[in-house]
Design an enzyme around this catalytic site. Structure first.
Site, mmCIF file in Angstrom:
data_model
loop_
_atom_site.group_PDB
_atom_site.id
_atom_site.type_symbol
_atom_site.label_atom_id
_atom_site.label_comp_id
_atom_site.label_asym_id
_atom_site.label_seq_id
_atom_site.Cartn_x
_atom_site.Cartn_y
_atom_site.Cartn_z
ATOM 1 C CB CYS A 400 -1.095 -0.208 1.261
ATOM 2 S SG CYS A 400 -2.506 0.862 0.617
ATOM 3 C CG HIS A 527 -3.455 -3.474 3.098
ATOM 4 N ND1 HIS A 527 -2.495 -2.985 4.009
ATOM 5 C CD2 HIS A 527 -4.109 -2.504 2.498
ATOM 6 C CE1 HIS A 527 -2.644 -1.821 3.964
ATOM 7 N NE2 HIS A 527 -3.691 -1.382 3.038
ATOM 8 C CD GLU A 529 -1.159 -6.237 5.427
ATOM 9 O OE1 GLU A 529 -1.096 -6.497 4.041
ATOM 10 O OE2 GLU A 529 -1.175 -5.022 5.579
HETATM 11 N N1 GLN Z 1 -2.129 6.616 2.471
HETATM 12 C C1 GLN Z 1 -2.039 5.907 1.471
HETATM 13 C C2 GLN Z 1 -3.356 5.738 0.825
HETATM 14 O O1 GLN Z 1 -4.344 6.262 1.323
HETATM 15 C C3 GLN Z 1 -1.725 4.386 1.721
HETATM 16 C C4 GLN Z 1 -2.635 3.540 2.599
HETATM 17 C C5 GLN Z 1 -2.230 2.490 3.347
HETATM 18 O O2 GLN Z 1 -1.334 2.199 3.194
HETATM 19 N N2 GLN Z 1 -3.270 1.682 3.915
HETATM 20 O O3 GLN Z 1 -3.448 5.498 -0.412
#
Ligand code: GLN
Length: 594
Positions: A400, A527, A529
């Site tokens: 992310c 994600h 995970e």
């Molecule tokens: N801040 C970044 C976004 O909003 C990454 C978000 C995250 O890592 N969950 O895209």
């Protein structure tokens, strides 16, 4: 439907969630379909706006719900897919009741905690318990309900009252109550002290619920006379007083509970037609996992470059994902926490020791993981960590924000776009390589992101991640982000070696990037995970661990084989060669060991 309520006594944070999920696991292995509900008696509607410092990680479900991290435990232990409504908060219940009141559903009556809130809680539980959590859409047989906090908390009162009534609504044979309580051992004498547990049980009884079983959590094993004391003073049969002492890994908990006679207890108490876990493989599988965890000696070190490094709960699923992958390789995991901010040059002036310490930790690790995150603190440190991983050819996985940091780093140092940035951190950057998505609603916090399960399509035949995912054409993973890679720059990246090998179904949103020629440089916008399982490690994490142990190439050459013969989806070792690529090798436990 059978309901098992798990409440806590004395203090929280003693593994009630793990015990409740282990109970579910055991019943599932007896052939029952098990679902679970987690109750958090706080006023927030959901966990979406929580600071990771306050409550640890925000867990995301397929349906996009942002929930308590305990739901992650249930999903991983029971291998199920939970839904938004499997997490109840006081806020959700009140919102539901107040909305009904506004609609006039209560026909002018005074709306009160009893009966309106308590009824709403009971209706919610009955409704949600029936919703399938498995692929086959079948209705569950058993619902394990974990009530957060401890007996006697003001916030929990309406829930205790609801359950007091609920036992009559569903009938004694369909409801039982377990108390997980701390039995401390003060240093002065080292004796196990049962008094706090006695008080909790009394308090519970005062609320109209009696514990059918008490699970005593203690540091060391309790003697039988301590158990007898709990039994005598707490009005619970001696055989229903169970002790779970601290153990090296949570994989031991289902085994300990099973050995303590949980199956026969539930068979008796809930009139269930079960005798023992249906498959002996169930026990075998958990014992093998626990043994493997205890016996791994060869180390692999993974640096996590984050910003909530003081609180491991903030990265709980991430840690699980790395651990599951390390277990698949029979490696002892050495997690190295690196504060992203400490890698930044300003920190060298402010605090040279932590600056040099952070760089030393980063450079000594076998692999580097840059996880997700929000806000500008530490972003430059993350970019520097990516730069180090790319140039030193250290295995790297970005998740992310880590994916976005990889794009920023490449733009600055390979494309020479010096001020390239994400508009999250610099809205005036001349090269806005990461931009806000149209879905983002800046006026409102909570629930305004691209959340939950979304499809990623592999755009290239080759690529490491595709292979790790079993050569599938498309995959589904969970998301939680507001920003995305700016599609107008994708060609420039591609021409210079950064390949976006996975995209959304329309092909416009970048999901996976790789750097061919690097031992393992992968980053994902989603994600992974959130979908890891003890015996089915998440593929991007498996790739990181394989590369960090220098085994990725060999694994790929041998066809990324997941053993078809092995029931638990384990990863086979080659039969053509003595050298083990990765192994769910025997830990020494055999089925007859049970
Ligand atoms: N801040 C970044 C976004 O909003 C990454 C978000 C995250 O890592 N969950 O895209």
């Amino acid at each position: 439907m059978k309901y098992i309520l798990v409440t806590g006594g004395v203090i929280s944070g003693i593994g009630k969630g793990v015990i409740a999920s282990s109970i579910g696991t055991i019943l599932k292995s007896c052939g029952l379909r098990v679902t679970s509900i987690k109750i958090d008696p706080y006023l927030n509607i959901d966990a979406g706006t929580f600071s990771p410092y306050e409550h640890g990680e925000v867990f995301v479900l397929d349906d996009g719900a942002e929930v308590d991290l305990d739901l992650g435990n249930y999903e991983r232990f029971l291998d199920v897919t939970l839904h938004r409504d499997n997490n109840i908060t006081t806020g959700k219940i009140y919102k539901h009741v107040i909305e009904r009141e506004r609609r006039g559903d209560y026909l002018g009556k005074t709306v009160q905690v009893v009966p309106h809130i308590t009824d709403a809680i009971q209706d919610w539980i009955e409704r949600v318990a029936k919703i399938s959590v498995d692929d086959d859409d079948a209705e569950p047989h058993v619902c394990v309900i974990e009530l957060g906090g401890t007996v006697g908390d003001i916030e929990g009162m309406p829930f205790f009252e609801a359950f007091r009534q609920f036992q009559f609504r569903v009938g004694q044979d369909n409801f039982c109550c377990l108390l997980v309580s701390l039995v401390p051992q003060p240093l002065s004498t080292g004796e196990h002290k049962t008094k706090p547990t006695q008080h909790s049980v009394r308090q519970l009884r005062g609320l109209g619920l009696s514990a059918d079983m008490i699970i005593c959590r203690s540091q060391s094993k309790m003697d039988d006379d301590v158990k007898l004391k709990v039994s005598n003073f707490c009005h619970v049969d001696l055989e229903n007083v169970i002790n779970i002492q601290d153990c090296p890994s949570i994989y031991r908990v289902p085994l300990l509970l099973q050995q303590a006679g949980l199956v026969s207890f539930f068979a008796r108490r809930l009139k269930l037609q079960i005798s023992s876990p249906k498959s002996r493989t169930f026990l075998y599988k958990w014992r093998d996992l626990a043994n493997r965890y205890d016996r791994a000696v060869e180390e692999v070190s993974i640096a996590i470059v984050g910003k909530y490094t003081k609180l491991e709960d903030a990265y709980i699923s991430l840690i699980k994902a790395v651990r599951h992958a390390a277990l698949a390789l029979n490696r002892k995991l050495n997690l190295v926490w690196v504060e992203a901010e400490s890698l930044e040059p300003v920190s060298q002036k402010k605090d040279p020791a932590s600056y040099h310490g952070a760089w030393k930790a980063l450079c000594s690790a076998n692999g580097i993981l840059v996880p997700g995150g929000f806000g500008s603190r530490g972003i430059e440190g993350k970019v520097l960590a990516v730069n180090y991983a790319r140039t030193s050819k250290t295995p790297f996985l970005g998740i992310c924000l880590g994916f976005q940091a990889a794009v920023i780093e490449f733009a600055r140092n390979v494309l020479n776009w010096e001020d390239a940035h994400s508009t999250e951190f610099n809205p005036d950057a001349s090269k806005k390589v990461v931009i806000e998505m149209p879905e983002h609603n800046p006026g409102q916090m909570g629930g305004t992101m691209r959340l939950g399960k979304r499809r990623t399509v592999f755009t290239e035949e080759t690529g490491v991640l595709r292979k790790l995912y079993g050569n599938k054409d498309e995959i589904d993973e969970r998301h939680r982000h507001r920003y995305e890679v700016n599609p107008i720059f994708v060609d420039a990246f591609s021409k210079n070696g950064m390949k976006f090998v996975g995209r959304d179904v329309e092909g416009k949103r970048m999901e996976i990037l790789e750097l061919p020629g690097h031992p393992y440089f992968a980053a994902v916008q989603y994600h992974p995970e959130f979908l890891t399982r003890p015996l089915k490690p998440s593929p991007p994490f498996l790739g990181l661990l394989l590369a960090s142990c220098n085994k990725l190439q060999l694994f790929i050459e041998r066809g990324c084989r997941i053993s078809p013969s092995h029931e638990f989806g384990s990863i086979a070792q080659s039969d053509s060669d003595d050298e083990e690529v990765i192994a769910y090798t025997h830990s020494g436990a055999t089925e007859d060991d049970m």
